[in-house]
Write a protein that holds these residues in place. Structure first.
Motif, PDB file in Angstrom:
ATOM      1  N   PHE A   1       2.830  13.661  13.365  1.00 12.58           N
ATOM      2  CA  PHE A   1       4.041  13.621  12.534  1.00 12.58           C
ATOM      3  C   PHE A   1       3.892  14.401  11.232  1.00 12.58           C
ATOM      4  O   PHE A   1       4.875  14.694  10.550  1.00 12.58           O
ATOM      5  N   LYS A   2       2.644  14.756  10.878  1.00 13.16           N
ATOM      6  CA  LYS A   2       2.355  15.638   9.749  1.00 13.16           C
ATOM      7  C   LYS A   2       0.937  16.150   9.950  1.00 13.16           C
ATOM      8  O   LYS A   2       0.240  15.682  10.866  1.00 13.16           O
TER       9      LYS A   2
ATOM     10  N   LYS B   1      10.386  19.522   0.838  1.00 18.02           N
ATOM     11  CA  LYS B   1      10.083  20.530   1.857  1.00 18.02           C
ATOM     12  C   LYS B   1      10.956  20.249   3.077  1.00 18.02           C
ATOM     13  O   LYS B   1      10.795  19.219   3.743  1.00 18.02           O
TER      14      LYS B   1
ATOM     15  N   LYS C   1       8.142  -1.702  -2.436  1.00 22.06           N
ATOM     16  CA  LYS C   1       7.546  -0.917  -1.342  1.00 22.06           C
ATOM     17  C   LYS C   1       8.627  -0.328  -0.443  1.00 22.06           C
ATOM     18  O   LYS C   1       8.605   0.859  -0.112  1.00 22.06           O
TER      19      LYS C   1
ATOM     20  N   GLU D   1       0.832  -1.198   0.000  1.00 19.46           N
ATOM     21  CA  GLU D   1       0.000   0.000   0.000  1.00 19.46           C
ATOM     22  C   GLU D   1       0.864   1.245   0.000  1.00 19.46           C
ATOM     23  O   GLU D   1       1.796   1.336   0.775  1.00 19.46           O
ATOM     24  N   PHE D   2       0.522   2.201  -0.868  1.00 16.13           N
ATOM     25  CA  PHE D   2       1.325   3.420  -0.995  1.00 16.13           C
ATOM     26  C   PHE D   2       0.625   4.656  -0.448  1.00 16.13           C
ATOM     27  O   PHE D   2       1.112   5.771  -0.621  1.00 16.13           O
ATOM     28  N   LEU D   3      -0.534   4.484   0.199  1.00 17.42           N
ATOM     29  CA  LEU D   3      -1.240   5.671   0.693  1.00 17.42           C
ATOM     30  C   LEU D   3      -0.389   6.391   1.734  1.00 17.42           C
ATOM     31  O   LEU D   3       0.409   5.777   2.445  1.00 17.42           O
TER      32      LEU D   3
ATOM     33  N   SER E   1      12.291  20.336   6.761  1.00 15.53           N
ATOM     34  CA  SER E   1      11.474  20.254   7.967  1.00 15.53           C
ATOM     35  C   SER E   1      12.342  19.914   9.151  1.00 15.53           C
ATOM     36  O   SER E   1      13.563  19.771   9.043  1.00 15.53           O
TER      37      SER E   1
ATOM     38  N   PHE F   1       8.683   5.441   7.347  1.00 14.79           N
ATOM     39  CA  PHE F   1       9.984   5.760   6.741  1.00 14.79           C
ATOM     40  C   PHE F   1      11.147   5.101   7.470  1.00 14.79           C
ATOM     41  O   PHE F   1      11.937   4.367   6.879  1.00 14.79           O
TER      42      PHE F   1
ATOM     43  N   GLU G   1      -0.727   8.986   5.096  1.00 12.46           N
ATOM     44  CA  GLU G   1      -1.720   9.406   6.068  1.00 12.46           C
ATOM     45  C   GLU G   1      -2.054  10.882   5.854  1.00 12.46           C
ATOM     46  O   GLU G   1      -1.213  11.662   5.445  1.00 12.46           O
TER      47      GLU G   1
ATOM     48  N   ARG H   1       8.661  24.035  10.192  1.00 13.91           N
ATOM     49  CA  ARG H   1       8.022  23.539   8.965  1.00 13.91           C
ATOM     50  C   ARG H   1       8.078  24.555   7.827  1.00 13.91           C
ATOM     51  O   ARG H   1       7.497  24.294   6.756  1.00 13.91           O
TER      52      ARG H   1
ATOM     53  N   PHE I   1       8.281  16.349  -2.215  1.00 10.97           N
ATOM     54  CA  PHE I   1       9.149  15.810  -1.155  1.00 10.97           C
ATOM     55  C   PHE I   1      10.475  16.543  -1.049  1.00 10.97           C
ATOM     56  O   PHE I   1      11.517  15.954  -0.824  1.00 10.97           O
TER      57      PHE I   1
ATOM     58  N   PHE J   1      11.683  13.936   9.226  1.00  9.12           N
ATOM     59  CA  PHE J   1      10.501  13.118   8.894  1.00  9.12           C
ATOM     60  C   PHE J   1      10.133  12.234  10.074  1.00  9.12           C
ATOM     61  O   PHE J   1      10.973  11.854  10.877  1.00  9.12           O
ATOM     62  N   GLY J   2       8.824  11.948  10.164  1.00  9.52           N
ATOM     63  CA  GLY J   2       8.337  11.009  11.169  1.00  9.52           C
ATOM     64  C   GLY J   2       7.404  10.032  10.494  1.00  9.52           C
ATOM     65  O   GLY J   2       7.479   9.828   9.275  1.00  9.52           O
TER      66      GLY J   2
HETATM   67  C1  UDX Z   1       4.706   7.500   3.684  1.00  7.22           C
HETATM   68  C2  UDX Z   1       4.698   7.383   2.148  1.00  7.22           C
HETATM   69  O1  UDX Z   1       4.574   8.692   1.587  1.00  7.22           O
HETATM   70  C3  UDX Z   1       3.551   6.492   1.697  1.00  7.22           C
HETATM   71  O2  UDX Z   1       3.600   6.323   0.277  1.00  7.22           O
HETATM   72  C4  UDX Z   1       3.676   5.146   2.380  1.00  7.22           C
HETATM   73  O3  UDX Z   1       2.610   4.313   1.994  1.00  7.22           O
HETATM   74  C5  UDX Z   1       3.689   5.315   3.879  1.00  7.22           C
HETATM   75  O4  UDX Z   1       4.762   6.198   4.266  1.00  7.22           O
HETATM   76  P1  UDX Z   1       3.311   8.888   5.464  1.00  7.22           P
HETATM   77  O5  UDX Z   1       4.384   8.479   6.410  1.00  7.22           O
HETATM   78  O6  UDX Z   1       1.893   8.683   5.848  1.00  7.22           O
HETATM   79  O7  UDX Z   1       3.498   8.149   4.059  1.00  7.22           O
HETATM   80  O8  UDX Z   1       3.477  10.454   5.153  1.00  7.22           O
HETATM   81  P2  UDX Z   1       4.444  11.305   4.195  1.00  7.22           P
HETATM   82  O9  UDX Z   1       3.621  12.328   3.531  1.00  7.22           O
HETATM   83  O10 UDX Z   1       5.276  10.477   3.331  1.00  7.22           O
HETATM   84  O11 UDX Z   1       5.390  12.047   5.241  1.00  7.22           O
HETATM   85  C6  UDX Z   1       6.341  11.363   6.010  1.00  7.22           C
HETATM   86  C7  UDX Z   1       7.131  12.361   6.839  1.00  7.22           C
HETATM   87  O12 UDX Z   1       8.000  13.140   6.011  1.00  7.22           O
HETATM   88  C8  UDX Z   1       6.262  13.363   7.597  1.00  7.22           C
HETATM   89  O13 UDX Z   1       6.788  13.593   8.876  1.00  7.22           O
HETATM   90  C9  UDX Z   1       6.356  14.607   6.744  1.00  7.22           C
HETATM   91  O14 UDX Z   1       6.126  15.790   7.479  1.00  7.22           O
HETATM   92  C10 UDX Z   1       7.788  14.519   6.261  1.00  7.22           C
HETATM   93  N1  UDX Z   1       8.027  15.253   5.000  1.00  7.22           N
HETATM   94  C11 UDX Z   1       7.404  14.880   3.859  1.00  7.22           C
HETATM   95  C12 UDX Z   1       8.914  16.319   4.986  1.00  7.22           C
HETATM   96  O15 UDX Z   1       9.497  16.675   6.022  1.00  7.22           O
HETATM   97  N2  UDX Z   1       9.135  16.991   3.815  1.00  7.22           N
HETATM   98  C13 UDX Z   1       8.521  16.639   2.647  1.00  7.22           C
HETATM   99  O16 UDX Z   1       8.777  17.286   1.625  1.00  7.22           O
HETATM  100  C14 UDX Z   1       7.618  15.552   2.674  1.00  7.22           C
END
Ligand code: UDX
Ligand code: NAD
Length: 448
Positions: free
Chosen positions: A334-335, A263, A216, A156-158, A265, A273, A160, A427, A261, A268-269
Motif C-alpha cells: 500500500f506504500k 502527494k 487518534k 499509536e501514530f507510527l 496518488s 485510514f 508503516e 504515484r 500529505f 490511499f491504502g
Molecule cells: C497512517 C498514519 O500516517 C499513521 O500516523 C497512523 O498511525 C496509521 O495510519 P500508514 O497507513 O502506515 O499510517 O501510512 P501513511 O504514510 O499514512 O500512508 C497511508 C496511505 O496514504 C498510503 O497508501 C500512502 O501511499 C497514501 N498517501 C500518503 C498518499 O497517497 N499521498 C500522500 O501524500 C501521503
C-alpha cells in the motif's frame, strides 16, 4: 518494571522493541495467541518488514525483550499492560461495514480480569472508538476487579515503512488518563515516565481518556482527508491543464497548509485510514450527527473514485479493451518500504483489470506471491523482477512508489514491450517527458 503487550503485530512489535531499546531496566514481553507469528519474532525472519526493526530486535531480544505465546503468564506478571490487538471494521450485524470490531479488545479485558490479582495499569494502544475505556472498565467491574486497574489511552501514530524513526522521534506521544484522582495521576506519571526515557517531556501530551481516544481517529481522518483533497484536485488538473504536483507545491508553501500529505496518488491504502474514518462516521451517526458523518464519508468516496478513475484511464488508453493484453503492475504494497498490502489500491485495480480480461503480472520487492494471488486471482502472474514483469507487456502500471522503480532502465523496458507501449505512473514518481522521449505513451495522475 515489567511491561506486557498483548498483540505482536505491526504496532505491538515495533513499539515494544523501541521501549526495550530505550529502557534497558524495563522487561518487555510481547505476547500473542498466534504461534507462527511469535515463532517468527523469535527467528531471523521477523513477521513484518520494517526498515531498522531487525537490528533493534536482535539487540534486545532475550535480554529485556521477549516474544511469547504464554499470554496469561506475562499478563499476570506485568505492572503495565498494553492492549495492541486488531480493531478491524465489523463485517456482520449492527454496524457492519463501519463500526470497529471490539471483540479482540474485550477478549483481552476478560483475560486480564481473569488472571490478575494485583493492581495494574492497562493501556489501550489499539485504535478504538471513543469511550472504549468504559467498555473495558465494565468488563473489569463484571469480574468485581474494577478497583484493581487504571485504564489509560495511548494511541499509536507510527506510519508503516517509517515506524522506527517515528517511534524514535515522535511528533508527540499522547496519553489519556484520569487526572482527577490520585491513582489516575500516578498512572499517568508512570506512563509519561516510560516515554520520557527518550521523548522530551514537552512532546508528551496528557489529556482525558476520551480526548485521547478521539484524537487518534481524528488524526487519521485529517491525514486521509488531505490525500482525498489533493486527489480530487488531480481530476480538476487533468481536465484543465494544471499539474497537480505544481499545485501541491504552491499551496504547500503556505505555512498554514504545509507540504506533507499532498502527494496525489492512485488512492490511499493501509489498514488504518479507511477503517478509522468508517469508525468516526459510525460514531457520528451514533451521536445523531448525520451531516458530520456525511462530510467524512466523502473522504472515502473520493478515494474509491480515484482508484476507479485510474482504471478507467488505463482501459480507455488501451483502446477500450484489455482482452488478452499483458499488463505489468509494479508495486503491490500500500506504500513503499512495507510488505503490508491491507487495503492497497493495487488490490482493487488488479481485480478490476482481471475482470476486463487483462493478463496481469505483478512485481513487488517485498510482497509474497501467494498473497498477491490470494487477494486478486489465481490467474495473476507474479514476477521476480520488474524486467521480467514488463517483458512482452502492452502497459506498465506503477502502483507503489518503491525507490527502485525510479532507477529502472526504462529504455530497455520499452524495447521489451509490445508497441505502442503505455506507462501509467499512479504515484507521480517518474519523469513523463523522458518516458515520452523513449517512445512511451506516458500518463501520470493530475497531469494533462
Ligand atoms: C497512517 C498514519 O500516517 C499513521 O500516523 C497512523 O498511525 C496509521 O495510519 P500508514 O497507513 O502506515 O499510517 O501510512 P501513511 O504514510 O499514512 O500512508 C497511508 C496511505 O496514504 C498510503 O497508501 C500512502 O501511499 C497514501 N498517501 C500518503 C498518499 O497517497 N499521498 C500522500 O501524500 C501521503
Ligand atoms: P495486527 O493484526 O498486525 O496485530 C494484532 C495481533 O493481535 C495479531 O497478531 C493477533 O493474533 C493478536 N491478538 C488478537 N487477539 C489477541 C488476544 N486475545 N491475545 C493475544 N493476541 C491477540 O494489527 P496492527 O496493525 O498491529 O494494529 C493493532 C492496532 O493498532 C489496531 O487497533 C490498529 O488500528 C492500530 N494501529 C495500527 C497502525 C499500523 O500502522 N498498522 C498504526 C497505528 C495504530
Amino acid at each position: 518494571m515489567k511491561i506486557c503487550c498483548i498483540g505482536a503485530g505491526y504496532v505491538g512489535g515495533p513499539t515494544m522493541a523501541m521501549i526495550a531499546e530505550k529502557c534497558h531496566d524495563i522487561d518487555v514481553a510481547v505476547v500473542d495467541l498466534n504461534e507462527q507469528r511469535i515463532a517468527a519474532w523469535n527467528s531471523p525472519n521477523l513477521p513484518i518488514y520494517e526498515p531498522g526493526l531487525q537490528e533493534i530486535v536482535e539487540e534486545r531480544r532475550d535480554k529485556n525483550l521477549f516474544f511469547s505465546t504464554e499470554v496469561k503468564k506475562y499478563i499476570k506478571d506485568a505492572d503495565v499492560i498494553f492492549i495492541s490487538v486488531g480493531t478491524p471494521t465489523k463485517s456482520y450485524g449492527i454496524g457492519a461495514g463501519q463500526a470497529a470490531e471490539l471483540g479482540y479488545v474485550e477478549g483481552c479485558a476478560r483475560m486480564i480480569a481473569e488472571v490478575c490479582e494485583g493492581p495494574k495499569i492497562v493501556i489501550e494502544k489499539s485504535t478504538v472508538p471513543v469511550r472504549t475505556a468504559e467498555v473495558i472498565q465494565n468488563v473489569f467491574d463484571g469480574y468485581e476487579k474494577g478497583d484493581l486497574f487504571e485504564i489509560l489511552s495511548n494511541p499509536e501514530f507510527l506510519a508503516e515503512g517509517t515506524a522506527i524513526s517515528d517511534l524514535e522521534n515522535p511528533d508527540r506521544v499522547l496519553i489519556g488518563g484520569d487526572s482527577t484522582t490520585e491513582a489516575g495521576k500516578k498512572a499517568l506519571e508512570t506512563v509519561v515516565g516510560i516515554y520520557n526515557n527518550w521523548v522530551p517531556r514537552e512532546n508528551i501530551i496528557t489529556t482525558n481518556v476520551w480526548s485521547s481516544e478521539l484524537s487518534k481517529l481524528v488524526a487519521n481522518a485529517f491525514l486521509a482527508q488531505r490525500v482525498s483533497s489533493i486527489n480530487a484536485i488531480s481530476a480538476v488538473c487533468e481536465a484543465s491543464g494544471a499539474d497537480v504536483d505544481e499545485v501541491a507545491n504552491a499551496i504547500g508553501k503556505d505555512s498554514r497548509i504545509g507540504p506533507k500529505f499532498l502527494k496525489s496518488s492512485v488512492g490511499f491504502g493501509g489498514s488504518c485510514f479507511q477503517k478509522d474514518i468508517l469508525n468516526l462516521v459510525y460514531l457520528c451517526e451514533h451521536f445523531g450527527l448525520a451531516d458530520v458523518a456525511e462530510y467524512w464519508r466523502q473522504v472515502i468516496k473520493i478515494n474509491e473514485y480515484q482508484r476507479k478513475r485510474f482504471t478507467r484511464k488505463v482501459i480507455h488508453s488501451l483502446y477500450n479493451t484489455l482482452q488478452g493484453k499483458r499488463i505489468a503492475v509494479l508495486g503491490f504494497a500500500f506504500k513503499k518500504d512495507t510488505d503490508d498490502t491491507r487495503e492497497s489500491a493495487a488490490i482493487y485495480i488488479c481485480r478490476d483489470l482481471v475482470e476486463e480480461g487483462a493478463d496481469i503480472v505483478v512485481y513487488d520487492p517485498q510482497v509474497d506471491a501467494e498473497e498477491i494471488k490470494g487477494l486478486t486471482s489465481e490467474k495473476v502472474e507474479v514476477a521476480s523482477s520488474a524486467a521480467e514483469a514488463v517483458a512482452g507487456a502492452h502497459a506498465v502500471l506503477v502502483l507503489t512508489e518503491w525507490d527502485e522503480f525510479k532507477e529502472l532502465d526504462y529504455a530497455a523496458l520499452y524495447a521489451s514491450m509490445v508497441k505502442p507501449a503505455h506507462i501509467f505512473d499512479g504515484r507521480n514518481i517518474l519523469d513523463l517527458a523522458e518516458l515520452e522521449k523513449i517512445g512511451f505513451n506516458a500518463f501520470g495522475i493530475g497531469k494533462a
